[in-house]
Scaffold this motif. Structure first.
Motif, PDB file in Angstrom:
ATOM      1  N   GLY A  14       7.006 -36.089  44.450  1.00 13.74           N
ATOM      2  CA  GLY A  14       6.791 -34.863  43.532  1.00 13.74           C
ATOM      3  C   GLY A  14       7.277 -35.194  42.145  1.00 13.74           C
ATOM      4  N   GLN A  15       7.913 -36.173  42.030  1.00 10.07           N
ATOM      5  CA  GLN A  15       8.732 -36.624  40.686  1.00 10.07           C
ATOM      6  C   GLN A  15       7.294 -36.617  39.539  1.00 10.07           C
ATOM      7  OE1 GLN A  15      11.650 -39.500  40.588  1.00 10.07           O
ATOM      8  NE2 GLN A  15      11.587 -39.380  42.718  1.00 10.07           N
ATOM      9  N   ASN A  16       7.711 -36.272  38.486  1.00  5.24           N
ATOM     10  CA  ASN A  16       6.804 -36.664  37.325  1.00  5.24           C
ATOM     11  C   ASN A  16       6.607 -37.870  36.683  1.00  5.24           C
ATOM     12  OD1 ASN A  16       5.681 -33.925  37.575  1.00  5.24           O
ATOM     13  ND2 ASN A  16       7.207 -33.113  36.261  1.00  5.24           N
ATOM     14  N   VAL A  17       6.468 -38.850  37.371  1.00  7.41           N
ATOM     15  CA  VAL A  17       6.205 -40.252  37.234  1.00  7.41           C
ATOM     16  C   VAL A  17       5.736 -41.223  38.329  1.00  7.41           C
ATOM     17  CG1 VAL A  17       8.682 -40.844  38.014  1.00  7.41           C
ATOM     18  CG2 VAL A  17       7.393 -42.213  36.082  1.00  7.41           C
ATOM     19  N   LEU A  18       4.932 -42.099  38.137  1.00  9.63           N
ATOM     20  CA  LEU A  18       4.352 -42.802  39.132  1.00  9.63           C
ATOM     21  C   LEU A  18       5.318 -44.110  39.190  1.00  9.63           C
ATOM     22  CD1 LEU A  18       0.621 -43.108  38.218  1.00  9.63           C
ATOM     23  CD2 LEU A  18       1.847 -41.924  40.393  1.00  9.63           C
ATOM     24  N   TYR A  19       5.587 -44.488  40.526  1.00 13.31           N
ATOM     25  CA  TYR A  19       6.247 -45.514  41.104  1.00 13.31           C
ATOM     26  C   TYR A  19       5.294 -46.647  41.455  1.00 13.31           C
ATOM     27  CZ  TYR A  19      10.610 -43.055  41.178  1.00 13.31           C
ATOM     28  OH  TYR A  19      11.681 -42.234  40.683  1.00 13.31           O
ATOM     29  N   TRP A  20       5.647 -48.023  40.930  1.00 12.55           N
ATOM     30  CA  TRP A  20       5.036 -49.207  41.230  1.00 12.55           C
ATOM     31  C   TRP A  20       4.701 -49.381  42.637  1.00 12.55           C
ATOM     32  CZ3 TRP A  20       4.527 -52.312  36.432  1.00 12.55           C
ATOM     33  CH2 TRP A  20       3.379 -53.380  36.499  1.00 12.55           C
ATOM     34  N   GLN A  40       9.703 -47.492  38.234  1.00 11.69           N
ATOM     35  CA  GLN A  40       8.924 -46.354  37.622  1.00 11.69           C
ATOM     36  C   GLN A  40       7.889 -47.033  36.477  1.00 11.69           C
ATOM     37  OE1 GLN A  40      11.870 -43.398  35.869  1.00 11.69           O
ATOM     38  NE2 GLN A  40      12.177 -42.623  37.823  1.00 11.69           N
ATOM     39  N   ILE A  41       6.705 -46.481  36.405  1.00 13.57           N
ATOM     40  CA  ILE A  41       5.815 -47.042  35.611  1.00 13.57           C
ATOM     41  C   ILE A  41       5.687 -46.362  34.293  1.00 13.57           C
ATOM     42  CG2 ILE A  41       3.470 -47.697  35.133  1.00 13.57           C
ATOM     43  CD1 ILE A  41       2.908 -47.459  38.258  1.00 13.57           C
ATOM     44  N   HIS A  42       6.457 -46.821  33.254  1.00 16.00           N
ATOM     45  CA  HIS A  42       6.577 -46.271  31.843  1.00 16.00           C
ATOM     46  C   HIS A  42       5.696 -47.207  31.241  1.00 16.00           C
ATOM     47  CE1 HIS A  42       9.570 -43.527  33.180  1.00 16.00           C
ATOM     48  NE2 HIS A  42      10.584 -44.602  33.422  1.00 16.00           N
ATOM     49  N   GLY A  43       5.213 -46.535  29.912  1.00 18.04           N
ATOM     50  CA  GLY A  43       4.517 -47.502  28.831  1.00 18.04           C
ATOM     51  C   GLY A  43       5.056 -47.858  27.831  1.00 18.04           C
ATOM     52  N   TRP A  44       4.707 -48.684  26.999  1.00 15.03           N
ATOM     53  CA  TRP A  44       3.343 -49.143  26.747  1.00 15.03           C
ATOM     54  C   TRP A  44       3.324 -50.551  27.306  1.00 15.03           C
ATOM     55  CZ3 TRP A  44      -1.172 -47.416  26.085  1.00 15.03           C
ATOM     56  CH2 TRP A  44      -2.287 -48.736  25.723  1.00 15.03           C
ATOM     57  N   ASN A  45       2.193 -50.664  28.096  1.00 13.27           N
ATOM     58  CA  ASN A  45       1.913 -52.033  28.439  1.00 13.27           C
ATOM     59  C   ASN A  45       0.527 -51.900  29.347  1.00 13.27           C
ATOM     60  OD1 ASN A  45       2.166 -50.566  31.322  1.00 13.27           O
ATOM     61  ND2 ASN A  45       4.741 -50.810  30.770  1.00 13.27           N
ATOM     62  N   TYR A 104       1.664 -37.857  33.716  1.00  7.77           N
ATOM     63  CA  TYR A 104       1.481 -38.585  32.354  1.00  7.77           C
ATOM     64  C   TYR A 104       2.393 -38.412  31.371  1.00  7.77           C
ATOM     65  CZ  TYR A 104      -1.681 -40.605  28.738  1.00  7.77           C
ATOM     66  OH  TYR A 104      -2.124 -41.265  27.798  1.00  7.77           O
ATOM     67  N   ASP A 105       2.554 -37.289  31.088  1.00  9.08           N
ATOM     68  CA  ASP A 105       3.291 -36.986  29.649  1.00  9.08           C
ATOM     69  C   ASP A 105       4.832 -37.426  30.064  1.00  9.08           C
ATOM     70  OD1 ASP A 105       1.333 -36.225  28.349  1.00  9.08           O
ATOM     71  OD2 ASP A 105       1.407 -34.096  29.024  1.00  9.08           O
ATOM     72  N   GLN A 106       5.408 -36.863  31.076  1.00  2.00           N
ATOM     73  CA  GLN A 106       6.985 -37.134  31.399  1.00  2.00           C
ATOM     74  C   GLN A 106       7.019 -38.667  32.156  1.00  2.00           C
ATOM     75  OE1 GLN A 106       8.422 -33.755  33.212  1.00  2.00           O
ATOM     76  NE2 GLN A 106       7.093 -32.373  32.245  1.00  2.00           N
ATOM     77  N   GLY A 107       6.057 -39.058  32.659  1.00  2.00           N
ATOM     78  CA  GLY A 107       6.323 -40.424  33.009  1.00  2.00           C
ATOM     79  C   GLY A 107       5.811 -41.713  32.213  1.00  2.00           C
TER      80      GLY A 107
END
Length: 452
Positions: free
Chosen positions: A202-208, A221-226, A248-251
């Motif tokens: 339930g964190q506000n980010v996706l993990y690869w 963690q999957i952060h942008g931009w890529n 999306y916004d926080q991750g």
């Protein structure tokens, strides 16, 4: 080679992976082919046909005979053997097969049957909470470990796979037994992907990654931009395991290299690394996502991709390192094989290697410049870089090096992005998915293709 490694490695000057170890053995070809025989005096449309059709052969003739999936690469490298198939590259290959069916290089029935074969194989293959690994054994469906701890779910590769499968579900809409079954089986796989599991509780980010043996220990963690925008879009679009906008916004939108805003070669770059990074950032997510008029609170994505392409092009024309062969007709830096191994080529990681997929897959963003490169590659350099599967993965005139290899993740975008430039086919299919439209709306996107 894995796109995910490049998020970090493209920032490291001098990065190269282990040497390739090509094996002379190749899968048998369906027809004999002399790459030196290239039709001449073609119109622009005929030349685009020729390049797309030849490149498509990578996925059709060279697809794995048991699974139908796309092989990772055309040569055996890194001691992984000849059975390695790639989930993300297969997603790109599915889109190439749709192009081939639509242009009648193969029949619609043949295309549907091949994609159904792939989907049936995936149903029986290793997956983890519905998420597939990066590599599978194309004969058995068992996971092939990418690295010591990367032996489980790969969310980004899975998103590339479903980018293609969603297009297939939107394309094969006839009421034949095969097409009905194909739509149903894709839907079952799609509904089973637990995107929300990859928020690690339930964190506000996706993990690869997640692994049954190593859990979350890779902790990426999957952060942008890529290249991973598509991952967040599909995670928001899921019918059963969707993420919220705050993920999306926080991750995604808070990475160290998300916002840019600086100018390079008199072009303002809204997002990403300085000078834009490898060009695949503007390709992979946008094989399906239509950037035309696609906007959210962070960027106009056609402007972003055009700026990225212009900067890459301008750098190659400027050629500050004075490499032989760079210029207006020979440009394009992205991740590919090189004379020393696999590298994340970009203006900040320039080894003198041009990757044909970079300029050719940029056709929707810089059509004149891309077409000039295509003609130069085909007519002037073809003796060295044209083969049974289209253009080889990379070359360096400066080092007198020409790859013998092809990679699925590089060949697929050539077919797909040229088609999107010509007809918008894959953009129309992907954007027509009600799930995708719901996900984009949830994340705050605007697009002419979103139905109000």
């Amino acid at each position: 080679m894995k796109a995910k490694l490049l998020l970090l490695l493209c920032l490291l000057p001098g990065f190269l992976t282990a040497q390739q170890k090509p094996a002379p053995k190749k899968a048998p070809q369906t027809t004999k082919f002399d790459p030196r025989q290239r039709p001449r005096n073609l119109t622009d449309e005929q030349l685009l046909d020729q390049v797309q059709r030849q490149t498509f052969r990578y996925f059709w003739d060279f697809g794995h005979p048991v699974s139908g999936m796309a092989r990772e690469r055309s040569n055996v490298a890194y001691e992984y053997g000849s059975e390695v198939v790639t989930t993300g590259g297969t997603g790109f290959g599915v889109m190439a097969i749709i192009v081939a069916a639509d242009r009648k290089w193969i029949t619609r029935e043949e295309a549907a049957a091949r994609i159904l074969k792939i989907v049936k194989f995936l149903e029986k293959s290793d997956s983890f909470h519905g998420v597939f690994p990066h590599w599978l054994n194309g004969a058995t469906g068992k996971v092939i470990r990418f690295s010591q701890k990367d032996d489980g779910a790969d969310l980004v590769e899975t998103s590339f796979l479903f980018e293609g499968l969603i297009c297939a579900r939107q394309y094969f809409t006839q009421e034949t037994k095969t097409e009905q079954e194909l739509r149903n089986r894709i839907l079952w796989l799609w509904e089973g992907v637990e995107w929300s599991w990859h928020t690690q509780g339930g964190q506000n980010v996706l993990y690869w990654h997640w692994s049954p043996n190593n859990g979350w220990s890779m902790n990426h963690q999957i952060h942008g931009w890529n290249e991973c925008l598509i991952t967040y879009v599909l995670a928001a679009s899921s019918p059963k395991f969707a993420i919220d906008k705050k993920v999306y916004d926080q991750g995604w939108a808070t990475g160290d290299y998300f916002k840019n805003g600086k100018e390079f070669y008199k072009t303002k770059l809204p997002l990403g690394f300085d000078y834009g990074g490898p060009l695949f950032f503007s390709h992979y997510s946008f094989l399906g996502l239509d950037p035309r008029g696609l906007k959210d609170q962070y960027a106009d994505y056609m402007q972003q991709n055009q700026a990225h392409t212009r900067i890459n092009y301008a750098y190659c024309v400027d050629n500050p390192k004075k490499y032989k062969g760079y210029g207006p007709n020979s440009w394009g830096l992205t991740a590919s094989d090189s004379y020393k191994g696999y590298a994340a080529h970009s203006p900040t990681e320039d080894l003198g290697v041009i990757s044909p997929t970079a300029a050719l897959s940029a056709m929707p963003y810089a059509p004149a410049e891309s077409m000039a490169a295509l003609k130069h590659f085909y007519h002037d350099l073809g003796d060295n870089i044209w083969s049974e599967y289209g253009f080889v993965d990379g070359f360096s005139e400066h080092h007198n090096w020409y790859a013998k290899s092809h990679l699925a993740i590089d060949q697929g975008p050539i077919v797909v992005m040229i088609e999107n430039h010509r007809t918008g086919l894959l953009w129309k299919l992907f954007m027509s998915s009600p799930d995708v439209q719901r996900g984009l709306t949830k994340l705050g996107f605007e697009s002419p293709q979103i139905k109000k």
